[in-house]
Design an enzyme around this catalytic site. Structure first.
Site, PDB file in Angstrom:
ATOM      1  N   LEU A 188       0.868  -1.171   0.000  1.00  0.00           N
ATOM      2  CA  LEU A 188       0.000   0.000   0.000  1.00  0.00           C
ATOM      3  C   LEU A 188       0.909   1.226   0.000  1.00  0.00           C
ATOM      4  CD1 LEU A 188      -3.055   0.532   0.069  1.00  0.00           C
ATOM      5  CD2 LEU A 188      -2.909   0.673   2.555  1.00  0.00           C
ATOM      6  N   ASP A 189       0.674   2.157  -0.921  1.00  0.00           N
ATOM      7  CA  ASP A 189       1.519   3.348  -1.031  1.00  0.00           C
ATOM      8  C   ASP A 189       1.598   4.107   0.292  1.00  0.00           C
ATOM      9  OD1 ASP A 189       1.953   2.823  -3.695  1.00  0.00           O
ATOM     10  OD2 ASP A 189       0.472   4.254  -4.433  1.00  0.00           O
TER      11      ASP A 189
END
Length: 293
Positions: free
Chosen positions: A41-42
Site C-alpha cells: 500500500l503506497d
C-alpha cells in the site's frame, strides 16, 4: 526474544507510512519470528494492510490474489509525475467535467481493460524497480497490461474533486485509472486521497489501528486465525488420520458422497484448524504447503 506466534493482523495503515515500516512495527510489537504483508500500500494511502505472522505467512499469496476495494479522490485539472499528490504537476487543464459526463465514462473503465502502470511503480524494468529509475531521472516506458475492474462508482462529485469506489483484481493501479479517466474526460487529474477498504476476505470491519495495537495489553487477542485468510478458497475437511498423512506431505483420498473430485485450489482442515494448502486431483487432496500442527 522472538516467539512463534501465528495469525493475521489487519492493520489500518496510517498515512505517510510504508508497508515495510508497518510490517516491521507489527512484527516488533508481537515479538514475532516471521511476518509478511499481503499487498503493498503506497505511503500516502491509508487502509487495509493485512499482515501475516508465523504460519499465516504461508497463506499470503492467497490473500494477495484476492479482490481489492478502494475509495479514492481525484483532483481535476492537474496531472502529476507520480499520478498522486507526491509528484510535481506536469500538465494542466481548465476543463472540469460535470457529474453526468463522469458517470457516462465509467463503463469504459469497467471489466477487462488495458492499463499502463505509473512510471513510479514497483514494476521491474531490466531488473530495476520502475520508481528507482524514474527518481534517477530516467524515462520509464511501461507496456500496457490487461487488468480487471469489477465495479467503479462515483460517490460524490465536485468541480474541484470527485470521490469514487472501485473493486478490482490484483495488478490494478488506482493512480493510473485516475490519470486515464481524467484524460478520457478531456481534462487532467491525479489521486489526492486513497483508502483501501477490502483485500480478499478482509474488509474495514476487521481493521485495527496502530494506536489501538500499541495501547493493547493483550495484543494476541487482536489477531485473526490463520483460516481467516482462506475464506475465499473451498475448504476440505479431513479426519485426524487424514490430517496426519497430509502433514507428512502425502496426498489423501477423499471419501464420501460430497467429496470433490477436482479443485484447482483449496485448503484442508481438521478439527477447525488448517492442515494444508493444495488442490484436489482425481478425488485426492494433494498438498502444496503444510501448516505446523
Amino acid at each position: 526474544m522472538k516467539r512463534d506466534v501465528s495469525g493475521w493482523l489487519v492493520l489500518d495503515k496510517p498515512y505517510d507510512m510504508t508497508s515495510t515500516q508497518a510490517v516491521g512495527k507489527v512484527r516488533w510489537l508481537f515479538g514475532a519470528k516471521k511476518a509478511g504483508h499481503a499487498g503493498t500500500l503506497d505511503p500516502l494511502a491509508t487502509g487495509l494492510l493485512p499482515i501475516a505472522l508465523g504460519e499465516a505467512t504461508k497463506t499470503v499469496p492467497v490473500v494477495q490474489d484476492g479482490r481489492k476495494v478502494y475509495r479514492f479522490t481525484i483532483r481535476w485539472g492537474e496531472e502529476t509525475t507520480t499520478d498522486d499528490a507526491e509528484g510535481e504537476v506536469c500538465a494542466r487543464s481548465d476543463h472540469r467535467p460535470d457529474a453526468a459526463a463522469v458517470a457516462a465514462q465509467l463503463p469504459a473503465f469497467t471489466g477487462e481493460i488495458l492499463q499502463t502502470p505509473p512510471a513510479f511503480s514497483a514494476i521491474k524494468v531490466d531488473g530495476e524497480r520502475a520508481y528507482d529509475l524514474a527518481r534517477a531521472g530516467e524515462t520509464v516506458v511501461l507496456a500496457p497490461r490487461p487488468v480487471h475492474i469489477d465495479r467503479l462508482m462515483l460517490l460524490q462529485h465536485g468541480t474541484a474533486e470527485s470521490r469514487f469506489e472501485m473493486a478490482c483484481e490484483k495488478g490494478t493501479y488506482v493512480r493510473a485509472l485516475a490519470r486515464d479517466l481524467a484524460r478520457a474526460l478531456g481534462t487532467r487529474g491525479h489521486v489526492v486521497a486513497l483508502h483501501r477498504a477490502g483485500v480478499g476476505p478482509f474488509d474495514d470491519s476487521d481493521a485495527v489501528s496502530l494506536a489501538e495495537l500499541e495501547a493493547s495489553l493483550e495484543r494476541d487477542r487482536l489477531l485473526l486465525p490463520i483460516a481467516a485468510g482462506l475464506g475465499e478458497l473451498p475448504e476440505v475437511r479431513l479426519s485426524p488420520a487424514q490430517a496426519t498423512t497430509l502433514r507428512f506431505g502425502n496426498p489423501v483420498l477423499l471419501v464420501g458422497a460430497a467429496a470433490p473430485l477436482a479443485l484447482e485450489a483449496a485448503w484442508a482442515s481438521s478439527g477447525g484448524l488448517p492442515v494444508a494448502l493444495g488442490r484436489v486431483e482425481r478425488g485426492q487432496f494433494v498438498p502444496s504447503r503444510v501448516f505446523a500442527a
